[in-house]
Design a protein around this motif. Structure first.
Motif, PDB file in Angstrom:
ATOM      1  N   LEU A  83       0.818  -1.215   0.000  1.00 57.41           N
ATOM      2  CA  LEU A  83       0.000   0.000   0.000  1.00 57.41           C
ATOM      3  C   LEU A  83       0.853   1.268   0.000  1.00 57.41           C
ATOM      4  CD1 LEU A  83      -2.581  -0.990   2.745  1.00 57.41           C
ATOM      5  CD2 LEU A  83      -2.978  -0.963   0.282  1.00 57.41           C
ATOM      6  N   HIS A  84       0.232   2.331  -0.455  1.00 57.94           N
ATOM      7  CA  HIS A  84       0.767   3.674  -0.285  1.00 57.94           C
ATOM      8  C   HIS A  84       0.148   4.246   0.979  1.00 57.94           C
ATOM      9  CE1 HIS A  84       2.907   4.490  -4.038  1.00 57.94           C
ATOM     10  NE2 HIS A  84       1.989   3.730  -4.625  1.00 57.94           N
ATOM     11  N   GLY A  85       0.981   4.782   1.850  1.00 60.37           N
ATOM     12  CA  GLY A  85       0.482   5.401   3.065  1.00 60.37           C
ATOM     13  C   GLY A  85       0.990   6.823   3.195  1.00 60.37           C
ATOM     14  N   PHE A  86       0.197   7.644   3.860  1.00 58.58           N
ATOM     15  CA  PHE A  86       0.546   9.043   4.073  1.00 58.58           C
ATOM     16  C   PHE A  86       0.331   9.367   5.543  1.00 58.58           C
ATOM     17  CE2 PHE A  86      -0.529   8.413  -0.286  1.00 58.58           C
ATOM     18  CZ  PHE A  86       0.458   9.113  -0.968  1.00 58.58           C
ATOM     19  N   VAL A  87       1.378   9.876   6.168  1.00 56.50           N
ATOM     20  CA  VAL A  87       1.337  10.222   7.583  1.00 56.50           C
ATOM     21  C   VAL A  87       1.198  11.733   7.704  1.00 56.50           C
ATOM     22  CG1 VAL A  87       2.603  10.162   9.766  1.00 56.50           C
ATOM     23  CG2 VAL A  87       2.790   8.253   8.172  1.00 56.50           C
ATOM     24  N   LEU A  88       0.226  12.177   8.469  1.00 56.21           N
ATOM     25  CA  LEU A  88       0.065  13.607   8.720  1.00 56.21           C
ATOM     26  C   LEU A  88       1.206  14.069   9.619  1.00 56.21           C
ATOM     27  CD1 LEU A  88      -3.763  13.741   9.493  1.00 56.21           C
ATOM     28  CD2 LEU A  88      -2.626  14.129   7.298  1.00 56.21           C
ATOM     29  N   ALA A  89       1.862  15.157   9.265  1.00 55.08           N
ATOM     30  CA  ALA A  89       2.936  15.713  10.087  1.00 55.08           C
ATOM     31  C   ALA A  89       2.375  16.102  11.451  1.00 55.08           C
ATOM     32  CB  ALA A  89       3.557  16.918   9.394  1.00 55.08           C
ATOM     33  N   ARG A  90       3.235  16.139  12.450  1.00 55.28           N
ATOM     34  CA  ARG A  90       2.801  16.400  13.829  1.00 55.28           C
ATOM     35  C   ARG A  90       1.957  17.654  13.991  1.00 55.28           C
ATOM     36  NH1 ARG A  90       7.388  14.568  18.012  1.00 55.28           N
ATOM     37  NH2 ARG A  90       8.070  12.732  16.852  1.00 55.28           N
ATOM     38  N   GLY A  91       2.218  18.689  13.256  1.00 54.95           N
ATOM     39  CA  GLY A  91       1.512  19.951  13.408  1.00 54.95           C
ATOM     40  C   GLY A  91       0.039  19.905  13.044  1.00 54.95           C
ATOM     41  N   TYR A  92      -0.400  18.872  12.324  1.00 54.04           N
ATOM     42  CA  TYR A  92      -1.813  18.781  11.944  1.00 54.04           C
ATOM     43  C   TYR A  92      -2.723  18.801  13.162  1.00 54.04           C
ATOM     44  CZ  TYR A  92      -1.747  17.936   6.898  1.00 54.04           C
ATOM     45  OH  TYR A  92      -1.645  18.072   5.545  1.00 54.04           O
ATOM     46  N   ALA A  93      -2.332  18.105  14.210  1.00 53.42           N
ATOM     47  CA  ALA A  93      -3.184  17.988  15.400  1.00 53.42           C
ATOM     48  C   ALA A  93      -3.447  19.339  16.066  1.00 53.42           C
ATOM     49  CB  ALA A  93      -2.553  17.037  16.403  1.00 53.42           C
ATOM     50  N   LYS A  94      -2.578  20.297  15.852  1.00 52.94           N
ATOM     51  CA  LYS A  94      -2.729  21.615  16.472  1.00 52.94           C
ATOM     52  C   LYS A  94      -3.599  22.551  15.645  1.00 52.94           C
ATOM     53  CE  LYS A  94       1.755  21.269  18.673  1.00 52.94           C
ATOM     54  NZ  LYS A  94       3.114  21.797  18.756  1.00 52.94           N
ATOM     55  N   LEU A  95      -3.895  22.159  14.423  1.00 53.33           N
ATOM     56  CA  LEU A  95      -4.672  23.008  13.526  1.00 53.33           C
ATOM     57  C   LEU A  95      -6.172  22.800  13.728  1.00 53.33           C
ATOM     58  CD1 LEU A  95      -2.759  22.450  10.167  1.00 53.33           C
ATOM     59  CD2 LEU A  95      -2.623  24.453  11.658  1.00 53.33           C
ATOM     60  N   PRO A  96      -6.968  23.849  13.507  1.00 49.98           N
ATOM     61  CA  PRO A  96      -8.425  23.664  13.499  1.00 49.98           C
ATOM     62  C   PRO A  96      -8.817  22.695  12.368  1.00 49.98           C
ATOM     63  CG  PRO A  96      -7.849  25.999  13.507  1.00 49.98           C
ATOM     64  CD  PRO A  96      -6.584  25.244  13.289  1.00 49.98           C
ATOM     65  N   MET A  97      -9.917  22.022  12.539  1.00 54.66           N
ATOM     66  CA  MET A  97     -10.342  20.998  11.588  1.00 54.66           C
ATOM     67  C   MET A  97     -10.487  21.538  10.162  1.00 54.66           C
ATOM     68  SD  MET A  97     -10.684  17.776  11.654  1.00 54.66           S
ATOM     69  CE  MET A  97     -10.633  17.624  13.418  1.00 54.66           C
ATOM     70  N   ASN A  98     -10.981  22.773  10.021  1.00 58.44           N
ATOM     71  CA  ASN A  98     -11.143  23.315   8.672  1.00 58.44           C
ATOM     72  C   ASN A  98      -9.790  23.494   7.978  1.00 58.44           C
ATOM     73  OD1 ASN A  98     -10.736  25.564  10.562  1.00 58.44           O
ATOM     74  ND2 ASN A  98     -11.032  26.888   8.780  1.00 58.44           N
ATOM     75  N   GLN A  99      -8.749  23.820   8.727  1.00 60.13           N
ATOM     76  CA  GLN A  99      -7.422  23.974   8.132  1.00 60.13           C
ATOM     77  C   GLN A  99      -6.819  22.615   7.797  1.00 60.13           C
ATOM     78  OE1 GLN A  99      -4.978  26.585  10.501  1.00 60.13           O
ATOM     79  NE2 GLN A  99      -6.484  28.226  10.428  1.00 60.13           N
ATOM     80  N   GLN A 100      -7.094  21.614   8.627  1.00 62.55           N
ATOM     81  CA  GLN A 100      -6.633  20.258   8.305  1.00 62.55           C
ATOM     82  C   GLN A 100      -7.259  19.793   6.990  1.00 62.55           C
ATOM     83  OE1 GLN A 100      -6.903  17.312  11.453  1.00 62.55           O
ATOM     84  NE2 GLN A 100      -6.668  18.895  13.008  1.00 62.55           N
ATOM     85  N   ALA A 101      -8.551  19.987   6.862  1.00 64.16           N
ATOM     86  CA  ALA A 101      -9.252  19.588   5.635  1.00 64.16           C
ATOM     87  C   ALA A 101      -8.727  20.369   4.432  1.00 64.16           C
ATOM     88  CB  ALA A 101     -10.751  19.795   5.795  1.00 64.16           C
ATOM     89  N   SER A 102      -8.480  21.648   4.627  1.00 60.56           N
ATOM     90  CA  SER A 102      -7.958  22.486   3.554  1.00 60.56           C
ATOM     91  C   SER A 102      -6.606  21.972   3.063  1.00 60.56           C
ATOM     92  CB  SER A 102      -7.826  23.933   4.044  1.00 60.56           C
ATOM     93  OG  SER A 102      -7.116  24.712   3.130  1.00 60.56           O
ATOM     94  N   LEU A 103      -5.735  21.604   3.993  1.00 57.19           N
ATOM     95  CA  LEU A 103      -4.423  21.093   3.600  1.00 57.19           C
ATOM     96  C   LEU A 103      -4.532  19.758   2.871  1.00 57.19           C
ATOM     97  CD1 LEU A 103      -2.246  22.044   6.683  1.00 57.19           C
ATOM     98  CD2 LEU A 103      -1.938  22.835   4.325  1.00 57.19           C
TER      99      LEU A 103
END
Length: 139
Positions: A83-103
């Protein structure tokens, strides 16, 4: 292609990305949405990796759990999954959900490009910025 978000991600990210990528014939699911997975949302990483491995469709996954590449059983399952996997960088957890979705929406073309040119199994990090280059992760 189908995309799985594991339990370390918010279900809303899967539904948001799903609405966007359906127009190209792709689908996004959260682990809780896989009703035929034997233990459902409570499945361990090695269980859902094995499940995706045997599916007819082409699957990729997104996780926020970097331990996937560090714990021996998960690392072995990841290598054998193809499989291809993608790991969210650590900073994602600190972002509001709308910014996570935007990225995630911003990175979708880069994700598709990586999947088309890199042979699986492969693991990449999705950065917390709009840099189109995804970092390859050893596992």
């Amino acid at each position: 292609m189908k995309l799985l978000f594991d339990n370390c991600t918010a279900p809303v990210l899967a539904s948001t990305l799903d609405a966007f990528i359906q127009r190209d014939g792709h689908r996004a699911y959260h682990l809780k949405d896989l009703t035929d997975l034997p233990r459902g949302r409570h499945s361990q990483d090695v269980e859902w990796l094995a499940y995706l491995k045997i599916q007819i469709d082409t699957w990729i996954f997104i996780t926020a759990d970097d331990r996937l590449r560090k714990n021996k059983p998960e690392r072995i399952a990841l290598r054998s999954s193809g499989l291809h996997g993608f790991v969210l960088a650590r900073g994602y957890a600190k972002l509001p959900m709308n910014q996570q979705a935007s990225l995630l929406l911003w990175h979708w073309p880069s994700i598709m490009q990586v999947v088309s040119i890199v042979a699986p199994p492969a693991l990449h990090e999705l950065p917390v910025n709009r840099n189109p280059r995804l970092s390859s992760l050893p596992f």
